[in-house]
Write an enzyme that holds these catalytic residues in place. Structure first.
Site, mmCIF file in Angstrom:
data_model
loop_
_atom_site.group_PDB
_atom_site.id
_atom_site.type_symbol
_atom_site.label_atom_id
_atom_site.label_comp_id
_atom_site.label_asym_id
_atom_site.label_seq_id
_atom_site.Cartn_x
_atom_site.Cartn_y
_atom_site.Cartn_z
ATOM 1 N N TRP A 151 40.674 12.344 22.730
ATOM 2 C CA TRP A 151 39.753 12.522 23.858
ATOM 3 C C TRP A 151 38.425 11.831 23.504
ATOM 4 C CZ3 TRP A 151 36.022 17.024 24.613
ATOM 5 C CH2 TRP A 151 35.523 17.048 25.922
ATOM 6 N N ALA A 192 42.867 23.115 24.529
ATOM 7 C CA ALA A 192 42.262 23.063 25.865
ATOM 8 C C ALA A 192 43.290 23.275 26.980
ATOM 9 C CB ALA A 192 41.557 21.719 26.068
ATOM 10 N N LYS A 224 41.024 24.948 32.153
ATOM 11 C CA LYS A 224 42.267 24.506 32.803
ATOM 12 C C LYS A 224 43.178 25.685 33.101
ATOM 13 C CE LYS A 224 40.474 20.735 31.040
ATOM 14 N NZ LYS A 224 40.164 19.387 31.382
ATOM 15 N N ASP A 256 41.793 21.962 18.566
ATOM 16 C CA ASP A 256 41.270 21.914 19.936
ATOM 17 C C ASP A 256 42.395 22.370 20.860
ATOM 18 O OD1 ASP A 256 40.220 21.377 22.402
ATOM 19 O OD2 ASP A 256 39.759 19.265 22.025
HETATM 20 C C1 LMR Z 1 39.716 15.044 30.570
HETATM 21 O O1 LMR Z 1 40.089 14.613 29.468
HETATM 22 O O2 LMR Z 1 39.848 14.398 31.617
HETATM 23 C C2 LMR Z 1 39.124 16.413 30.656
HETATM 24 O O3 LMR Z 1 39.082 17.005 29.409
HETATM 25 C C3 LMR Z 1 37.835 16.441 31.371
HETATM 26 C C4 LMR Z 1 36.700 15.850 30.606
HETATM 27 O O4 LMR Z 1 35.669 16.525 30.483
HETATM 28 O O5 LMR Z 1 36.802 14.722 30.108
#
Ligand code: LMR
Length: 391
Positions: free
Chosen positions: A126, A209, A242, A207
């Site tokens: 990410w 999420a 989420k 992590d």
């Molecule tokens: C994403 O990866 O799209 C989500 O985790 C939202 C974000 O804050 O980037």
């Protein structure tokens, strides 16, 4: 003074969201930001959340400050959801503004404890992970994760790279539903990852999420629970954005597992970090989550809706893999059905991604990550045809 500021790089995912909102074309398809959408394109307030909000409105008598760590009941309920029973004497935790807040506090805790610790991130990961690590000035390294050719896990590369981790380094692991690839280790592969990291005396930072978006609430916590049981110290940054659909309420938790003897001082440091950064964490979302997790009827309702959400995404995965098979006359995209969570990385070039946006008003992140939940039964064949046309 402010003339000294330089422009900051824009977050690619949020930039895409803005572009999509500005696009006036009918039938545009948003496969960008990781937000769940139902078949009508709506991100619904979950039924249990609505019911809890009603109850809260009727029963709440004060909005005075809560505790620095957030409500104890929230921390207990979330520890139970993520870890199950048996961690009360080892778990310090704080409520945080979302999963990002939890990650930020985790990295700040590491900086307080061991600023020289190298933070290992999966390649890819990410984009906000490296961004925050860099911002905090912590040393950073990458471990191989994704086999671009096969669109699956590069497990040999991963194990080889984790073999280079030094004692006291921190390895960030996606507990489930890897973002952005959608490729995840099997339970046996998790065992191997844990064995290597234990041998290296590294500290895992998990992590989590997307608990409940992959294989189910407990199945998605399985790897995190294995890690928790295997290491003396673990950090877990989890999000309720989420799985409770409460994105804008900013609800997350940082759990720090340590020894019973060290728990009080770790907790004091977590409280200190909350105080330095924002004093008291946001309460509304955390309170809703607590009410849902503590009330058997609300909890059951939430589990049912979360399961509907998960199965909807799984069905879309299967349908998309089938449509891509037909449209491209190949099995190149079969992996989409095997990946888990909201995301899959399709393996398209940036030029192909741009064409899809310009010619078809289909928005995906530049690395060809798609949010499966941005699709519905009608748009899946459209996407498959459009992809086949740009190959
Ligand atoms: C994403 O990866 O799209 C989500 O985790 C939202 C974000 O804050 O980037």
């Amino acid at each position: 003074m402010l003339e000294a500021l330089n422009p900051q790089p824009q977050d690619k995912i949020l930039q895409l969201l803005a572009m999509f909102r500005e696009d006036k074309r009918a039938g545009k398809i948003d496969l960008g930001v990781g937000v769940y959408k139902d078949a009508t394109g709506l991100t619904p307030v979950m039924r249990a959340v609505k019911a809890a909000e009603k109850k809260l409105w009727e029963s709440e008598t004060t909005k005075t400050y809560t505790a620095l760590a957030g409500e104890p009941a929230y921390n207990t309920a979330m520890q139970g959801l993520i870890l199950g029973e048996g961690y009360a004497d080892r778990a310090a935790s704080i409520s945080t503004p979302g999963g990002t807040g939890a990650l930020r506090q985790a990295l700040e805790l590491i900086r307080l404890a061991r600023p020289q610790a190298k933070i290992w991130l999966s390649a890819p990961t990410w984009p906000n992970h490296p961004s925050i690590v860099k911002f905090l000035g912590l040393p950073m390294a990458e471990y191989r994760y994704f086999d671009v050719e096969g669109s699956g896990l590069d497990f040999a590369g991963l194990i080889e790279d984790l073999g280079r981790v030094a004692e006291g380094d921190v390895v960030l692991l996606h507990g489930c539903c890897h973002n952005p690839t959608g490729a995840n280790p099997t339970p046996a592969q998790w065992d191997e990852i844990i064995a290597v990291l234990k041998a290296k005396k590294a500290m895992p930072l998990v992590d989590l999420a997307y608990q409940g978006f992959g294989d189910g609430l407990d199945a998605d916590a399985e790897a995190t629970r294995k890690v928790a049981a295997a290491f003396p110290e673990v950090l877990i940054a989890a999000s309720c954005s989420k799985n409770f659909g409460i994105y804008r309420e900013r609800t997350g938790i940082l759990i720090a597992l340590t020894s019973p003897e060290r728990k009080a001082v770790v907790q004091a440091n977590l409280n200190f970090l909350n105080r330095q950064n924002y004093s008291f964490p946001p309460d509304h979302g955390a309170r809703l989550v607590t009410m849902i997790l503590e009330d058997p009827a609300l909890r059951a309702e939430w589990v049912v809706e979360l399961e509907e959400t998960r199965l909807n995404m799984l069905n879309l995965r299967v349908q998309l893999a089938e449509e891509l098979r037909k449209a491209t006359n190949s099995d190149r995209f079969d992996f989409v059905a095997h990946h888990r969570g909201m995301f899959s990385r399709l393996g398209l070039s940036e030029a192909q991604v741009n064409r899809l946006r310009e010619e078809n008003a289909i928005y995906m992140v530049g690395d060809s990550r798609i949010n499966i939940a941005g699709l519905n039964r009608e748009t899946v064949p459209l996407l498959a045809k459009a992809i086949a046309a740009v190959l």
